[in-house]
Design a protein around this motif. Structure first.
Motif, PDB file in Angstrom:
ATOM      1  N   ASP A   1       0.827  -1.208   0.000  1.00 47.72           N
ATOM      2  CA  ASP A   1       0.000   0.000   0.000  1.00 47.72           C
ATOM      3  C   ASP A   1       0.858   1.253   0.000  1.00 47.72           C
ATOM      4  O   ASP A   1       1.366   1.674   1.051  1.00 47.72           O
ATOM      5  CB  ASP A   1      -0.905  -0.031   1.244  1.00 47.72           C
ATOM      6  CG  ASP A   1      -1.798   1.188   1.320  1.00 47.72           C
ATOM      7  OD1 ASP A   1      -2.331   1.471   2.412  1.00 47.72           O
ATOM      8  OD2 ASP A   1      -1.960   1.862   0.287  1.00 47.72           O
TER       9      ASP A   1
ATOM     10  N   GLY B   1      -0.155   4.083  -0.163  1.00 48.25           N
ATOM     11  CA  GLY B   1      -0.936   5.146   0.480  1.00 48.25           C
ATOM     12  C   GLY B   1      -0.911   5.093   1.997  1.00 48.25           C
ATOM     13  O   GLY B   1      -1.672   5.812   2.657  1.00 48.25           O
ATOM     14  N   SER B   2      -0.071   4.223   2.579  1.00 49.05           N
ATOM     15  CA  SER B   2       0.080   4.193   4.038  1.00 49.05           C
ATOM     16  C   SER B   2       1.473   3.657   4.356  1.00 49.05           C
ATOM     17  O   SER B   2       2.198   3.230   3.445  1.00 49.05           O
ATOM     18  CB  SER B   2      -0.999   3.306   4.690  1.00 49.05           C
ATOM     19  OG  SER B   2      -0.804   1.930   4.322  1.00 49.05           O
TER      20      SER B   2
ATOM     21  N   TYR C   1      -8.200   3.872   8.028  1.00 53.69           N
ATOM     22  CA  TYR C   1      -8.031   4.192   6.615  1.00 53.69           C
ATOM     23  C   TYR C   1      -9.179   5.062   6.108  1.00 53.69           C
ATOM     24  O   TYR C   1     -10.225   5.176   6.762  1.00 53.69           O
ATOM     25  CB  TYR C   1      -7.909   2.893   5.806  1.00 53.69           C
ATOM     26  CG  TYR C   1      -6.681   2.089   6.177  1.00 53.69           C
ATOM     27  CD1 TYR C   1      -6.780   0.987   7.025  1.00 53.69           C
ATOM     28  CD2 TYR C   1      -5.425   2.462   5.722  1.00 53.69           C
ATOM     29  CE1 TYR C   1      -5.656   0.261   7.382  1.00 53.69           C
ATOM     30  CE2 TYR C   1      -4.291   1.739   6.084  1.00 53.69           C
ATOM     31  CZ  TYR C   1      -4.412   0.649   6.905  1.00 53.69           C
ATOM     32  OH  TYR C   1      -3.291  -0.065   7.266  1.00 53.69           O
ATOM     33  N   GLY C   2      -8.986   5.647   4.942  1.00 53.90           N
ATOM     34  CA  GLY C   2      -9.963   6.577   4.395  1.00 53.90           C
ATOM     35  C   GLY C   2     -11.329   5.953   4.175  1.00 53.90           C
ATOM     36  O   GLY C   2     -12.336   6.644   4.172  1.00 53.90           O
TER      37      GLY C   2
ATOM     38  N   PHE D   1       2.664  11.017   1.561  1.00 55.23           N
ATOM     39  CA  PHE D   1       2.172  10.265   0.399  1.00 55.23           C
ATOM     40  C   PHE D   1       3.037  10.519  -0.828  1.00 55.23           C
ATOM     41  O   PHE D   1       3.822  11.475  -0.857  1.00 55.23           O
ATOM     42  CB  PHE D   1       0.728  10.698   0.079  1.00 55.23           C
ATOM     43  CG  PHE D   1      -0.244  10.485   1.204  1.00 55.23           C
ATOM     44  CD1 PHE D   1      -0.933  11.553   1.746  1.00 55.23           C
ATOM     45  CD2 PHE D   1      -0.472   9.207   1.714  1.00 55.23           C
ATOM     46  CE1 PHE D   1      -1.840  11.368   2.792  1.00 55.23           C
ATOM     47  CE2 PHE D   1      -1.369   9.026   2.751  1.00 55.23           C
ATOM     48  CZ  PHE D   1      -2.052  10.097   3.293  1.00 55.23           C
TER      49      PHE D   1
ATOM     50  N   ILE E   1      -2.615  11.499  -4.994  1.00 57.88           N
ATOM     51  CA  ILE E   1      -1.565  10.560  -4.569  1.00 57.88           C
ATOM     52  C   ILE E   1      -1.643   9.285  -5.393  1.00 57.88           C
ATOM     53  O   ILE E   1      -2.732   8.879  -5.818  1.00 57.88           O
ATOM     54  CB  ILE E   1      -1.683  10.226  -3.064  1.00 57.88           C
ATOM     55  CG1 ILE E   1      -2.921   9.374  -2.764  1.00 57.88           C
ATOM     56  CG2 ILE E   1      -1.696  11.496  -2.227  1.00 57.88           C
ATOM     57  CD1 ILE E   1      -2.939   8.844  -1.338  1.00 57.88           C
TER      58      ILE E   1
ATOM     59  N   ASP F   1      -1.721   5.614  -5.130  1.00 54.43           N
ATOM     60  CA  ASP F   1      -2.064   4.738  -4.010  1.00 54.43           C
ATOM     61  C   ASP F   1      -2.417   3.337  -4.477  1.00 54.43           C
ATOM     62  O   ASP F   1      -3.547   3.058  -4.880  1.00 54.43           O
ATOM     63  CB  ASP F   1      -3.245   5.337  -3.225  1.00 54.43           C
ATOM     64  CG  ASP F   1      -3.598   4.509  -2.005  1.00 54.43           C
ATOM     65  OD1 ASP F   1      -4.570   4.850  -1.318  1.00 54.43           O
ATOM     66  OD2 ASP F   1      -2.894   3.504  -1.756  1.00 54.43           O
TER      67      ASP F   1
ATOM     68  N   GLY G   1      -3.004   0.876  -2.793  1.00 53.65           N
ATOM     69  CA  GLY G   1      -3.970   0.244  -1.885  1.00 53.65           C
ATOM     70  C   GLY G   1      -5.396   0.707  -2.077  1.00 53.65           C
ATOM     71  O   GLY G   1      -6.300   0.244  -1.376  1.00 53.65           O
ATOM     72  N   THR G   2      -5.610   1.650  -3.005  1.00 47.17           N
ATOM     73  CA  THR G   2      -6.981   2.086  -3.331  1.00 47.17           C
ATOM     74  C   THR G   2      -7.375   1.460  -4.662  1.00 47.17           C
ATOM     75  O   THR G   2      -6.594   1.484  -5.609  1.00 47.17           O
ATOM     76  CB  THR G   2      -7.058   3.627  -3.420  1.00 47.17           C
ATOM     77  OG1 THR G   2      -6.964   4.186  -2.103  1.00 47.17           O
ATOM     78  CG2 THR G   2      -8.377   4.085  -4.031  1.00 47.17           C
TER      79      THR G   2
ATOM     80  N   ILE H   1     -11.948  14.128   0.632  1.00 43.16           N
ATOM     81  CA  ILE H   1     -10.599  13.712   1.044  1.00 43.16           C
ATOM     82  C   ILE H   1      -9.647  14.906   0.982  1.00 43.16           C
ATOM     83  O   ILE H   1      -8.740  15.024   1.790  1.00 43.16           O
ATOM     84  CB  ILE H   1     -10.077  12.577   0.128  1.00 43.16           C
ATOM     85  CG1 ILE H   1     -11.037  11.379   0.161  1.00 43.16           C
ATOM     86  CG2 ILE H   1      -8.678  12.140   0.542  1.00 43.16           C
ATOM     87  CD1 ILE H   1     -10.688  10.293  -0.838  1.00 43.16           C
TER      88      ILE H   1
ATOM     89  N   PHE I   1      -7.918  15.671  -1.753  1.00 43.00           N
ATOM     90  CA  PHE I   1      -7.048  15.508  -2.920  1.00 43.00           C
ATOM     91  C   PHE I   1      -7.503  14.238  -3.645  1.00 43.00           C
ATOM     92  O   PHE I   1      -8.326  13.472  -3.114  1.00 43.00           O
ATOM     93  CB  PHE I   1      -5.565  15.402  -2.525  1.00 43.00           C
ATOM     94  CG  PHE I   1      -5.279  14.478  -1.396  1.00 43.00           C
ATOM     95  CD1 PHE I   1      -5.157  14.971  -0.090  1.00 43.00           C
ATOM     96  CD2 PHE I   1      -5.167  13.113  -1.606  1.00 43.00           C
ATOM     97  CE1 PHE I   1      -4.893  14.105   0.969  1.00 43.00           C
ATOM     98  CE2 PHE I   1      -4.917  12.255  -0.564  1.00 43.00           C
ATOM     99  CZ  PHE I   1      -4.784  12.748   0.734  1.00 43.00           C
TER     100      PHE I   1
ATOM    101  N   ILE J   1      -7.135  10.502  -5.632  1.00 44.70           N
ATOM    102  CA  ILE J   1      -6.395   9.257  -5.378  1.00 44.70           C
ATOM    103  C   ILE J   1      -6.293   8.468  -6.668  1.00 44.70           C
ATOM    104  O   ILE J   1      -7.297   8.027  -7.234  1.00 44.70           O
ATOM    105  CB  ILE J   1      -7.073   8.402  -4.301  1.00 44.70           C
ATOM    106  CG1 ILE J   1      -7.228   9.198  -3.002  1.00 44.70           C
ATOM    107  CG2 ILE J   1      -6.251   7.137  -4.050  1.00 44.70           C
ATOM    108  CD1 ILE J   1      -7.731   8.406  -1.828  1.00 44.70           C
TER     109      ILE J   1
HETATM  110  O1  LIG Z   1      -6.506   5.475   4.086  1.00 47.25           O
HETATM  111  C1  LIG Z   1      -6.022   5.818   3.019  1.00 47.25           C
HETATM  112  C2  LIG Z   1      -5.909   4.813   1.891  1.00 47.25           C
HETATM  113  C3  LIG Z   1      -7.000   3.769   1.988  1.00 47.25           C
HETATM  114  C4  LIG Z   1      -6.769   2.641   0.989  1.00 47.25           C
HETATM  115  C5  LIG Z   1      -5.382   2.092   1.108  1.00 47.25           C
HETATM  116  N1  LIG Z   1      -4.389   3.139   0.973  1.00 47.25           N
HETATM  117  C6  LIG Z   1      -4.526   4.183   1.978  1.00 47.25           C
HETATM  118  N2  LIG Z   1      -5.555   7.052   2.823  1.00 47.25           N
HETATM  119  C7  LIG Z   1      -5.098   7.542   1.528  1.00 47.25           C
HETATM  120  C8  LIG Z   1      -5.922   8.761   1.160  1.00 47.25           C
HETATM  121  C9  LIG Z   1      -5.931   9.789   2.235  1.00 47.25           C
HETATM  122  C10 LIG Z   1      -6.378   9.210   3.551  1.00 47.25           C
HETATM  123  C11 LIG Z   1      -5.546   8.008   3.915  1.00 47.25           C
END
Ligand SMILES: O=C([C@@H]1CCCNC1)N1CCCCC1
Length: 330
Positions: free
Chosen positions: A35, A37-38, A79-80, A194, A217, A219, A221-222, A300, A302, A304
């Protein structure tokens, strides 16, 4: 100096990409979600209540001769999407492919939210964001990549995620066989932890590029591509029958005909999300309507660029140059 590679497999509808790692001595094999994004490496563990484990592999620090409890340290992440987990911390040997970090902070879960319990194939997350947003208290810990990057031929990793086929994460080198043409480079702002960058514009289908910068970002993981509401609205206006479906929580449209491509700029280049990848998944067994792979980033702050965008390209996460590279897949 070293380099490494590991295969990553797409779950159904490319909802996530799972990658094998091993922890401890003798090695305990788990499959986790890399991921970008984390920045926490956390895993299901023997310290969890049995009711919260449904099929996942677990890390047992007591069964590892190299585990060392990081006394007094804890972690908690939300997480988001609202999912969350928490627990305590061990230092142990972690291996990805042929690369080993002998004293990696391994965050053993004591609690996870239902989203993780119900995701039977996913044993945890391996953060590839910047260590500044690691959640371990009182002392934040380094990511696997931060711990190994100075031993690599180059301080970078690449993500080659594919649509319904195995892809790969490489560490320390850019595989020239993985892409064609030139890689488009764009600077990264890591101040929020990020891999953040700004796209100069976008286009719908074969239309001309619109000068509308999009900051977001990268990411892994999204799952989806989450963009500003105005951009998403402009895109779906071009699809007959597309509409926001509050039941589904996003834009839905007829699965055929194939929707238009979505193109976004990356400095001097462009990245094309093919229409058939925007059509994320049928919303019902009748397969008439499809849920869009492009949805709004509302709330959010921004955008993703998740897997729907990343799996179109060969993406270089360069911590040395603090830049992202986007190349056309070979
Ligand atoms: O929690 C997340 C994502 C969730 C899915 C997996 N990657 C991290 N964030 C990224 C966007 C801003 C808030 C934090």
């Amino acid at each position: 100096r070293q380099t490494g590679t590991v295969e990553t497999d797409a779950e159904k509808h490319d909802v996530e990409y799972l990658t094998p790692i091993s922890i401890g001595t003798p090695p305990q094999n788990l499959i986790v979600d890399f991921d970008t994004g984390s920045s926490d490496l956390w895993v299901f563990s023997t310290e969890m209540a049995a009711k919260d484990i449904k099929g996942q592999a677990v890390y047992d620090p007591n069964n590892s001769s190299t585990s060392e409890k990081l006394q007094g340290s804890t972690w908690q992440i939300t997480y988001g999407d609202g999912s969350s987990s928490s627990g305590d911390v061990y230092l142990d040997t972690v291996t990805i492919g042929n690369l080993t970090v002998p004293n990696q902070a391994v965050e053993a879960a004591t609690k996870v939210s239902d989203e993780f319990t119900d995701d039977a194939n996913n044993d945890g997350l391996l953060g590839l964001g910047f260590s500044s947003i690691n959640t371990v208290q009182p002392t934040p810990q380094n990511t696997f990549f931060d711990n190994i990057k100075n031993n690599l031929d180059a301080p970078l990793f690449t993500a080659d995620l594919k649509h319904g086929a195995p892809g790969s994460y490489n560490f320390g080198y850019i595989d020239p066989a993985a892409y064609v043409g030139n890689i488009s480079w764009t600077p990264v702002d890591s101040s929020q932890g990020f891999w953040s960058f700004t796209s100069p514009g976008y286009a719908v289908g074969t239309e001309a590029m619109r000068n509308h910068s999009i900051s977001g970002i990268a990411d892994t993981g999204t799952t989806l591509l989450l963009l500003p509401k105005s951009v998403v609205k402009a895109y779906y206006e071009e699809i007959q029958g597309a509409q926001y479906d509050s039941n589904q929580g996003g834009y839905v449209f007829p699965c055929s005909p194939t929707p238009p491509d979505f193109v976004f700029g990356v400095s001097d280049g462009i990245v094309t999300v093919p229409g058939d990848m925007v059509s994320y998944a049928p919303v019902d067994s009748a397969n008439q309507d499809c849920f869009g792979g492009i949805q709004s980033d509302t709330g959010i702050g921004f955008s993703i660029f998740g897997d729907v965008a990343l799996k179109t390209s060969f993406v270089v996460f360069d911590a040395g140059g603090l830049q992202l590279g986007w190349g056309a897949k070979n």
